[in-house]
Write a protein that holds these residues in place. Structure first.
Motif, PDB file in Angstrom:
ATOM      1  N   THR A 120       0.963  -0.873   0.062  1.00  0.00           N
ATOM      2  CA  THR A 120      -0.337   0.141  -0.430  1.00  0.00           C
ATOM      3  C   THR A 120       1.070   0.944  -0.117  1.00  0.00           C
ATOM      4  N   ALA A 121       1.367   1.289   0.813  1.00  0.00           N
ATOM      5  CA  ALA A 121       2.916   2.274   0.796  1.00  0.00           C
ATOM      6  C   ALA A 121       3.956   2.445  -0.493  1.00  0.00           C
TER       7      ALA A 121
ATOM      8  N   HIS B 102      -7.052  17.382  -7.277  1.00  0.00           N
ATOM      9  CA  HIS B 102      -6.695  15.760  -6.802  1.00  0.00           C
ATOM     10  C   HIS B 102      -6.900  14.692  -6.952  1.00  0.00           C
ATOM     11  N   GLY B 103      -7.147  13.176  -7.740  1.00  0.00           N
ATOM     12  CA  GLY B 103      -8.165  12.500  -7.159  1.00  0.00           C
ATOM     13  C   GLY B 103      -6.735  11.210  -8.018  1.00  0.00           C
ATOM     14  N   ALA B 104      -8.214   9.947  -7.288  1.00  0.00           N
ATOM     15  CA  ALA B 104      -7.486   8.280  -7.943  1.00  0.00           C
ATOM     16  C   ALA B 104      -8.927   7.870  -7.842  1.00  0.00           C
TER      17      ALA B 104
ATOM     18  N   GLN C 254      -6.854   2.375   3.120  1.00  0.00           N
ATOM     19  CA  GLN C 254      -5.917   3.151   3.179  1.00  0.00           C
ATOM     20  C   GLN C 254      -5.427   4.138   2.706  1.00  0.00           C
ATOM     21  N   LEU C 255      -5.586   4.040   1.291  1.00  0.00           N
ATOM     22  CA  LEU C 255      -4.869   4.785   0.162  1.00  0.00           C
ATOM     23  C   LEU C 255      -5.870   6.320   0.278  1.00  0.00           C
TER      24      LEU C 255
ATOM     25  N   ALA D 179     -14.652   7.491   2.427  1.00  0.00           N
ATOM     26  CA  ALA D 179     -14.100   8.261   1.264  1.00  0.00           C
ATOM     27  C   ALA D 179     -14.550   9.326   1.969  1.00  0.00           C
ATOM     28  N   VAL D 180     -15.602   9.791   2.553  1.00  0.00           N
ATOM     29  CA  VAL D 180     -16.308  10.814   3.689  1.00  0.00           C
ATOM     30  C   VAL D 180     -15.540  11.234   4.399  1.00  0.00           C
ATOM     31  N   LEU D 181     -14.788   9.711   5.347  1.00  0.00           N
ATOM     32  CA  LEU D 181     -14.077   9.994   6.140  1.00  0.00           C
ATOM     33  C   LEU D 181     -12.896  11.219   6.121  1.00  0.00           C
ATOM     34  N   ALA D 182     -12.329  10.333   4.694  1.00  0.00           N
ATOM     35  CA  ALA D 182     -11.252  11.027   4.440  1.00  0.00           C
ATOM     36  C   ALA D 182     -11.241  12.539   3.448  1.00  0.00           C
ATOM     37  N   GLY D 183     -12.436  12.834   3.849  1.00  0.00           N
ATOM     38  CA  GLY D 183     -12.557  14.531   3.639  1.00  0.00           C
ATOM     39  C   GLY D 183     -12.936  14.806   2.337  1.00  0.00           C
TER      40      GLY D 183
END
Length: 296
Positions: A57-58, A86-88, A109-110, A152-156
């Motif tokens: 993952t890193a 900035h997307g993914a 995690q990503l 995704a929500v928690l990641a902002g």
């Protein structure tokens, strides 16, 4: 009009890197066109961890971030200050079949890494989505979808793509799942809105009024709020088992399918001026004709 578009961003367009480490001319030409016109580009590598990135993952994130930043920097060379996101697109890959997998711990995690770095760069973040690999609207689809959207929500996340209806890793879609997903999106939207802290919300006077051993069902604080205090999804079943069984024992998919039919039958298109409608249809016809000539 041209003058308005020159001064305002009215389009947001997705531009994918071809991982690993390739920005081809097709994608770069898109960045040049949109960035030069001051229109927003979602600079978004499509990550299939273990296939087009390192399996760790890193390592996957190190590559993803380098690819995204390269595209973002290119847009700024074309037009300094051009709006970018900035997307993914994030998935892991099954080592048994090669199929993309969603809702895994690694994709979560990503997402968190992408969100943290997007904030460091002071850029909005594109993410997803009710993504899943299930072939049917079932418990697997629900679990993978929510395990993708909640992080995704928690990641902002700021821009969510493929937020409802997705099945089979994006190869198919379902109206009933769309409705089930939008129910969950409403729950998550309320979660993301946070809480209000004031005297009325703490309700200390009400707690003192009821006292030990009482109940709050009939007090003014509850009576004034009971209709809006909790969000109830359209597709939820909140009756007793006996009543549910007597009414046919319908599961969530059946309930959602019935609601979809009702909504489609009741749908009325939003009003559009006849002249504007004709103008748009003429434009579409001309573009189709031009594209057909190019293909031939």
């Amino acid at each position: 009009g041209n003058e308005f578009v020159e001064k305002n961003t009215v389009m947001t367009s997705l531009v994918n890197c071809n991982s690993p480490l390739v920005w081809d001319e097709t994608m770069l030409s898109v960045v040049r066109v949109y960035a030069s016109a001051n229109q927003a580009c979602i600079i978004s590598p499509f990550i299939m961890q273990g296939a087009n990135t390192p399996i760790s993952t890193a390592g996957a994130y190190a590559q993803l971030n380098a690819e995204a930043l390269a595209g973002i920097a290119y847009a700024q060379i074309v037009r300094p200050g051009a709006p970018v996101i900035h997307g993914a697109t994030l998935s892991t890959v099954s080592m048994k079949s090669g199929a993309p997998m969603y809702g895994t711990s690694e994709t979560q995690q990503l997402m968190f890494l992408t969100g943290q770095m997007a904030r460091r760069y002071r850029l909005p973040m594109r993410t997803g989505g009710m993504r899943n690999g299930s072939k049917a609207t079932d418990a697997n689809a629900a679990a993978e979808s929510l395990q993708t959207m909640l992080p995704a929500v928690l990641a902002g996340g700021n821009f969510f793509l493929h937020a409802a209806g997705w099945l089979e890793s994006g190869l198919s879609a379902c109206f009933a799942k769309f409705l089930l997903d939008t129910d969950q999106l409403a729950v998550l939207q309320r979660l993301a809105a946070g809480m209000v802290f004031n005297d009325d919300e703490f309700a200390l006077d009400t707690i003192n009024e009821i006292g030990p051993g009482g109940h709050f069902l009939g007090c003014d604080h509850t009576q004034n709020r009971f209709e809006t205090a909790f969000f109830t999804t359209e597709t939820a079943e909140q009756v007793t088992y006996e009543q549910w069984a007597e009414e046919g024992g319908n599961d969530a998919l059946n309930r959602a399918s019935k609601l979809v039919g009702e909504k489609l039958r009741a749908y009325e298109p939003p009003p559009l001026e006849p002249a504007k409608d004709e103008e748009l249809r003429t434009f579409i016809a001309k573009r189709k004709e031009k594209l057909t000539c190019v293909i031939e």
